[in-house]
Design a protein around this motif. Structure first.
Motif, PDB file in Angstrom:
ATOM      1  N   GLU A  23     -32.292 -24.147 159.077  1.00 42.05           N
ATOM      2  CA  GLU A  23     -33.617 -23.754 159.554  1.00 42.05           C
ATOM      3  C   GLU A  23     -34.630 -23.733 158.409  1.00 42.05           C
ATOM      4  N   TYR A  24     -34.244 -23.163 157.280  1.00 45.62           N
ATOM      5  CA  TYR A  24     -35.126 -23.072 156.119  1.00 45.62           C
ATOM      6  C   TYR A  24     -35.534 -24.458 155.624  1.00 45.62           C
ATOM      7  N   LYS A  25     -34.544 -25.338 155.473  1.00 50.74           N
ATOM      8  CA  LYS A  25     -34.841 -26.682 154.962  1.00 50.74           C
ATOM      9  C   LYS A  25     -35.662 -27.497 155.958  1.00 50.74           C
ATOM     10  N   LEU A  26     -35.376 -27.357 157.249  1.00 51.45           N
ATOM     11  CA  LEU A  26     -36.186 -28.058 158.249  1.00 51.45           C
ATOM     12  C   LEU A  26     -37.631 -27.560 158.242  1.00 51.45           C
ATOM     13  N   SER A  27     -37.815 -26.266 158.018  1.00 49.29           N
ATOM     14  CA  SER A  27     -39.184 -25.732 157.983  1.00 49.29           C
ATOM     15  C   SER A  27     -39.956 -26.265 156.775  1.00 49.29           C
TER      16      SER A  27
END
Length: 155
Positions: A23-27
């Motif tokens: 989730e962090y990297k996609l954001s």
């Protein structure tokens, strides 16, 4: 610097099974307007009448049947089965050989362990962890950890 490196590619994929890290990297990629890929292994079988969200990874021999909908950033692992009319939330990780029966709903950022089975029409909340080999025969509330046959709350 990161933006320069990533823009050298047509699309990128976040390849980590950790839901929070994915989730962090996609954001970050979204903020940088880097195109995010969806990867489908050539042996996966996906109904043309299903939806697969951006940033999903669908691995070898996975099956997603008619009228299913997978959110963004999901992992549908080797040999996993998502039956008809299922709704899989964003950032869900379905482990190898898990079987999700029809009309099931799985909430955002849930993790389905290897070989788990979920019967028809079950509702799984957000952030749920289902242990390996669990047999889910009842709805599971958000942020619960279950394991066993039948699956019971362990945390």
């Amino acid at each position: 610097m990161l933006n320069q490196f990533l823009t050298a590619y047509d699309e990128v994929i976040v390849a980590t099974g950790d839901n929070d890290l994915r989730e962090y990297k996609l954001s970050i990629l979204t903020l940088l307007t880097i195109p995010i890929a969806t990867i489908v292994h050539p042996t996966a079988v996906i109904s043309p009448f299903t939806e697969v969200g951006t940033g999903c990874t669908i691995l070898a021999n996975a099956v997603i049947n008619i009228n299913a909908a997978n959110g963004q950033g999901c992992i549908i692992n080797n040999g996993a089965i998502v039956e008809h009319d299922c709704i899989i939330g964003d950032l869900v990780n379905i482990s190898p050989h898990a079987a999700i029966a029809g009309h099931t709903r799985i909430g955002r950022k849930s993790f389905i362990g290897i070989g788990a089975s979920i019967i028809d029409g079950i509702v799984i909340g957000k952030g749920v962890i289902i242990g390996a080999g669990a047999a889910v025969i009842h709805d599971i509330p958000s942020y619960t950890v279950v394991a066993g046959e039948p699956a019971r709350s362990i945390k």
